[in-house]
Design a protein around this motif. Structure first.
Motif, PDB file in Angstrom:
ATOM      1  N   ASP A 184      -5.002   5.713  17.605  1.00  0.00           N
ATOM      2  CA  ASP A 184      -5.431   7.107  17.552  1.00  0.00           C
ATOM      3  C   ASP A 184      -6.747   7.260  16.795  1.00  0.00           C
ATOM      4  OD1 ASP A 184      -4.282   6.488  15.089  1.00  0.00           O
ATOM      5  OD2 ASP A 184      -2.497   7.693  15.467  1.00  0.00           O
ATOM      6  N   LEU A 185      -7.386   6.127  16.488  1.00  0.00           N
ATOM      7  CA  LEU A 185      -8.707   6.139  15.885  1.00  0.00           C
ATOM      8  C   LEU A 185      -9.578   5.119  16.611  1.00  0.00           C
ATOM      9  CD1 LEU A 185     -10.738   6.929  13.631  1.00  0.00           C
ATOM     10  CD2 LEU A 185      -9.787   5.049  12.284  1.00  0.00           C
ATOM     11  N   THR A 214       0.824  -1.214   0.000  1.00  0.00           N
ATOM     12  CA  THR A 214       0.000   0.000   0.000  1.00  0.00           C
ATOM     13  C   THR A 214       0.858   1.265   0.000  1.00  0.00           C
ATOM     14  OG1 THR A 214      -0.139   0.038   2.430  1.00  0.00           O
ATOM     15  CG2 THR A 214      -1.840  -1.186   1.238  1.00  0.00           C
ATOM     16  N   ARG A 215       2.075   1.137  -0.457  1.00  0.00           N
ATOM     17  CA  ARG A 215       3.013   2.270  -0.438  1.00  0.00           C
ATOM     18  C   ARG A 215       2.484   3.428  -1.294  1.00  0.00           C
ATOM     19  NH1 ARG A 215       4.712  -1.963  -3.340  1.00  0.00           N
ATOM     20  NH2 ARG A 215       5.433  -1.720  -5.499  1.00  0.00           N
ATOM     21  N   PRO A 216       3.031   4.635  -1.093  1.00  0.00           N
ATOM     22  CA  PRO A 216       2.593   5.781  -1.884  1.00  0.00           C
ATOM     23  C   PRO A 216       2.666   5.480  -3.378  1.00  0.00           C
ATOM     24  CG  PRO A 216       3.986   6.499  -0.077  1.00  0.00           C
ATOM     25  CD  PRO A 216       4.033   4.998  -0.075  1.00  0.00           C
ATOM     26  N   GLY A 217       1.628   5.905  -4.090  1.00  0.00           N
ATOM     27  CA  GLY A 217       1.535   5.618  -5.511  1.00  0.00           C
ATOM     28  C   GLY A 217       0.454   4.607  -5.821  1.00  0.00           C
ATOM     29  N   THR A 218       0.025   3.858  -4.795  1.00  0.00           N
ATOM     30  CA  THR A 218      -1.130   2.973  -4.977  1.00  0.00           C
ATOM     31  C   THR A 218      -2.395   3.794  -4.781  1.00  0.00           C
ATOM     32  OG1 THR A 218      -1.301   2.320  -2.632  1.00  0.00           O
ATOM     33  CG2 THR A 218       0.222   1.067  -4.019  1.00  0.00           C
ATOM     34  N   ASP A 219      -3.543   3.175  -5.014  1.00  0.00           N
ATOM     35  CA  ASP A 219      -4.811   3.892  -4.867  1.00  0.00           C
ATOM     36  C   ASP A 219      -5.398   3.771  -3.464  1.00  0.00           C
ATOM     37  OD1 ASP A 219      -4.830   4.793  -7.508  1.00  0.00           O
ATOM     38  OD2 ASP A 219      -5.773   2.946  -8.229  1.00  0.00           O
ATOM     39  N   VAL A 220      -4.668   3.131  -2.556  1.00  0.00           N
ATOM     40  CA  VAL A 220      -5.148   2.992  -1.182  1.00  0.00           C
ATOM     41  C   VAL A 220      -5.030   4.337  -0.476  1.00  0.00           C
ATOM     42  CG1 VAL A 220      -4.819   1.832   1.022  1.00  0.00           C
ATOM     43  CG2 VAL A 220      -4.486   0.567  -1.112  1.00  0.00           C
ATOM     44  N   THR A 262      -6.205   4.921   2.853  1.00  0.00           N
ATOM     45  CA  THR A 262      -6.103   4.812   4.306  1.00  0.00           C
ATOM     46  C   THR A 262      -5.634   3.418   4.691  1.00  0.00           C
ATOM     47  OG1 THR A 262      -7.956   6.354   4.554  1.00  0.00           O
ATOM     48  CG2 THR A 262      -7.333   5.078   6.494  1.00  0.00           C
ATOM     49  N   VAL A 263      -4.641   3.340   5.576  1.00  0.00           N
ATOM     50  CA  VAL A 263      -4.140   2.062   6.094  1.00  0.00           C
ATOM     51  C   VAL A 263      -4.187   2.113   7.611  1.00  0.00           C
ATOM     52  CG1 VAL A 263      -2.262   0.376   6.081  1.00  0.00           C
ATOM     53  CG2 VAL A 263      -2.577   1.897   4.115  1.00  0.00           C
ATOM     54  N   LEU A 264      -4.913   1.170   8.206  1.00  0.00           N
ATOM     55  CA  LEU A 264      -5.122   1.131   9.649  1.00  0.00           C
ATOM     56  C   LEU A 264      -4.630  -0.189  10.218  1.00  0.00           C
ATOM     57  CD1 LEU A 264      -8.830   2.398   9.607  1.00  0.00           C
ATOM     58  CD2 LEU A 264      -6.778   3.781   9.976  1.00  0.00           C
ATOM     59  N   LEU A 276      -1.816   4.158  10.158  1.00  0.00           N
ATOM     60  CA  LEU A 276      -0.467   3.998   9.598  1.00  0.00           C
ATOM     61  C   LEU A 276      -0.211   4.984   8.470  1.00  0.00           C
ATOM     62  CD1 LEU A 276      -0.300   0.090   9.478  1.00  0.00           C
ATOM     63  CD2 LEU A 276       0.499   1.618  11.300  1.00  0.00           C
ATOM     64  N   ARG A 277      -1.221   5.149   7.596  1.00  0.00           N
ATOM     65  CA  ARG A 277      -1.116   6.090   6.496  1.00  0.00           C
ATOM     66  C   ARG A 277      -2.503   6.607   6.178  1.00  0.00           C
ATOM     67  NH1 ARG A 277       2.871   2.408   2.769  1.00  0.00           N
ATOM     68  NH2 ARG A 277       4.846   3.132   3.616  1.00  0.00           N
ATOM     69  N   ALA A 278      -2.591   7.875   5.803  1.00  0.00           N
ATOM     70  CA  ALA A 278      -3.849   8.445   5.339  1.00  0.00           C
ATOM     71  C   ALA A 278      -3.525   9.519   4.328  1.00  0.00           C
ATOM     72  CB  ALA A 278      -4.652   9.009   6.510  1.00  0.00           C
ATOM     73  N   TYR A 279      -4.012   9.357   3.117  1.00  0.00           N
ATOM     74  CA  TYR A 279      -3.745  10.297   2.021  1.00  0.00           C
ATOM     75  C   TYR A 279      -5.042  11.022   1.672  1.00  0.00           C
ATOM     76  CZ  TYR A 279       0.210   7.087   1.583  1.00  0.00           C
ATOM     77  OH  TYR A 279       1.298   6.300   1.852  1.00  0.00           O
ATOM     78  N   ARG A 280      -4.982  12.344   1.652  1.00  0.00           N
ATOM     79  CA  ARG A 280      -6.155  13.127   1.293  1.00  0.00           C
ATOM     80  C   ARG A 280      -5.763  14.225   0.306  1.00  0.00           C
ATOM     81  NH1 ARG A 280      -7.872   9.344   3.379  1.00  0.00           N
ATOM     82  NH2 ARG A 280      -9.374   9.135   5.062  1.00  0.00           N
TER      83      ARG A 280
END
Length: 223
Positions: free
Chosen positions: A162-163, A132-138, A140-142, A219-223
């Motif tokens: 934290d969620l 799910t590294r940057p560049g994929t369409d994912v 949010t990773v929890l 872990l990751r959240a892209y917006r």
């Protein structure tokens, strides 16, 4: 999240990890109209119970029953060796998750924490971050906690929630779904008991101001 527009993938190393860690959230996603998938990476049997093809099939049947109870759209099996992922080439574990992501196209991925006493869980965590590294369409990773693994791990490295997701309306469904894995159930006060699962949810709820909750590490959240 929980708005009926997302495709969700929940990754577990073994049959029952998925419901223990994110069963309430899965049921909540499904109830909202999200498309929910599960990937069980290993066959979950050979190391604990021997190379028993009948038991592997039984566990897959249990996983399907669990998924149906939660409202999951589809369940996928990676078939890698149980309790030996640290002996499998890292690229092969990556590939099992990457292939699932390519097929499903998830927006949100749930996976194991890195704070785990179970080594398979750690391998899945690391490979999920690759898949799910940057560049994929994912987007949010929890990371979820796995009772009898996250809570048994020493130190503080890894799981730092934290969620918090309110699962009060879905707690009973989570516990019912876990009951599909009769071979994995343990008597209270073991963490893999129905009573303990409810206690954990109530504790996480008390920490976040709701009657019952599941806790996740973003872990990751892209917006």
């Amino acid at each position: 999240m929980f708005d009926g527009t997302d495709t969700v993938l929940v990754i577990g190393a073994h049959p029952d990890d998925e419901v223990l860690g994110a069963g309430g959230a899965m049921a909540k996603h499904a109830a909202a109209g999200d498309e929910v998938h599960v990937l069980i990476v290993t066959e979950g049997t050979t190391q604990q119970y021997g190379d028993d093809e009948d038991l592997i099939e039984e566990k897959q049947t249990d996983a399907r029953t669990c998924a149906e109870t939660l409202g999951v759209s589809a369940i996928h099996f990676g078939g890698l060796p149980d309790m030996r992922l640290d002996e499998v080439a890292h690229v092969d574990v990556n590939a099992a998750i990457e292939d699932a992501c390519a097929e499903i196209g998830p927006d949100i991925v749930y996976t194991h924490s890195r704070r785990e006493v179970n080594r398979d869980h750690v391998e899945i965590h690391d490979s999920t971050l690759v898949a799910t590294r940057p560049g994929t369409d994912v987007s949010t990773v929890l990371a979820y906690e796995t009772p009898s693994s996250t809570d048994f791990a020493p130190g503080t490295d890894g799981f730092d929630p934290d969620l918090f997701v309110d699962i009060e309306e879905h707690l009973e469904t989570k516990i019912e779904a876990f009951g599909s894995y009769e071979i994995e159930k343990r008597p209270f006060p073991h963490p893999r008991s129905p009573e303990a699962l409810e206690a954990i949810a109530r504790s996480r709820g008390a920490a976040s101001g709701v009657p019952a909750a599941e806790a996740f590490d973003v872990l990751r959240a892209y917006r």
